[in-house]
Design an enzyme around this catalytic site. Structure first.
Site, short mmCIF file in Angstrom:
data_model
loop_
_atom_site.label_atom_id
_atom_site.label_comp_id
_atom_site.label_asym_id
_atom_site.label_seq_id
_atom_site.Cartn_x
_atom_site.Cartn_y
_atom_site.Cartn_z
CB SER A 135 24.37 19.25 2.24
OG SER A 135 25.60 19.29 2.94
CE1 TYR A 149 25.02 16.17 9.96
CE2 TYR A 149 25.91 18.34 10.47
CZ TYR A 149 24.91 17.55 9.92
OH TYR A 149 23.82 18.15 9.34
CE LYS A 153 24.37 16.01 6.20
NZ LYS A 153 23.28 15.51 5.32
#
Length: 277
Positions: A135, A149, A153
């Site tokens: 991650s 993004y 994650k």
């Protein structure tokens, strides 16, 4: 040190490439997936059958299942599954196209989910194993210009935290890896950006374009050292829930968690006021 077989997505560059090089050098076997097979010619020539390769785009769910099943069938056992493939999409949320958004989530979130789902029956059947989910410290922090993004994650970290509990009874350890900035192709190679919008010029979301274009400010993280510590984490029992790599990652995570607690703790009585007597 025990010889192991590793399944790693995205071995063509970055952490995946570093891990593959280090593992092969020490005598382990690697089943690596990559979008361009010829990028691995040098390692394939040097290490022969200890490097098993397959073409894979992790946005292709049927292909994920086929490749994972074939790896376990042909290699007999896979001790560690590493979800490494991914990239970053940046820019103001409204400047991103629908196609960019879908591809980001399909790659970083759904692709990682499907790799773990495909590997789980095999790991259970062989009596255990490890999963490393790569991650970022951005999986618990957030900044303007990184909304999609971060969504990918934060999403995969929630999924993996749940899987830690689901898989523990089957002797399958799971670790979330949260690196900081590292000198890979992530920022100046694989990163994608949305269109520039004049209305965001000078705002935090707008400044992300300048950050990605500024090659004079290089990340301080040693990617090879980070890969080494990811590999070493498999020797820890029980599996660490999180592996924080980089001083920037540690500082950002501690700051974010402290701020979150500071927001929540004063609400204790307020939250309880909604409970039925």
């Amino acid at each position: 040190m025990t010889q192991r077989t590793w399944f790693i997505t995205g071995v063509g560059s970055g952490f995946g490439r570093h891990m593959t090089e280090q593992l092969l050098a020490r005598g382990d076997r690697v089943a690596g997936t990559v979008r361009q097979l010829d990028s691995m010619n040098d390692l394939a020539t040097r290490h022969g059958e200890r490097l098993w390769l397959a073409h894979l785009d992790v946005t292709d769910t049927p292909a994920i299942k086929q490749v994972v099943n074939r790896a376990f069938a042909e290699l007999g056992r896979v001790d560690v599954v590493v979800n490494n493939a991914g990239y970053g999409l940046f820019g103001a949320a409204e400047a991103l196209t629908d196609e960019q958004i879908i591809h980001q989530l399909n790659t970083n979130l759904l692709g990682s989910i499907q790799v773990i789902r495909a590997a789980t029956p095999h790991l259970r059947a062989q009596g255990g194993g490890r999963i490393l989910q790569v991650s970022t410290y951005g999986g618990q922090t957030a900044g303007a210009g990184g909304s999609l993004y971060h969504a990918s994650k934060w999403g995969i970290e929630g999924f993996v935290e749940s899987m830690m509990q689901e898989l523990a009874p089957f002797n399958i350890g799971v670790t979330i890896v949260e690196p900081g900035g590292a000198r890979t192709k992530f920022r100046f190679g694989s990163a994608k950006v949305g269109a520039k919008m004049a209305v965001y010029e000078g705002t935090p979301a707008g400044r992300v374009h300048a950050l990605l274009e500024d090659t004079s400010r290089l990340p301080q993280g040693d990617a090879a050292r980070m890969a080494q510590l990811m590999i070493a984490s498999v020797e820890q029992h029980p599996a660490p829930k999180r592996l924080v790599l980089g001083g920037d990652a540690y500082a950002a995570l501690v700051k974010a968690l402290r701020e979150r607690l500071a927001d929540i703790e004063p609400q204790k009585d307020f939250a309880a006021s909604t409970d039925l007597a």
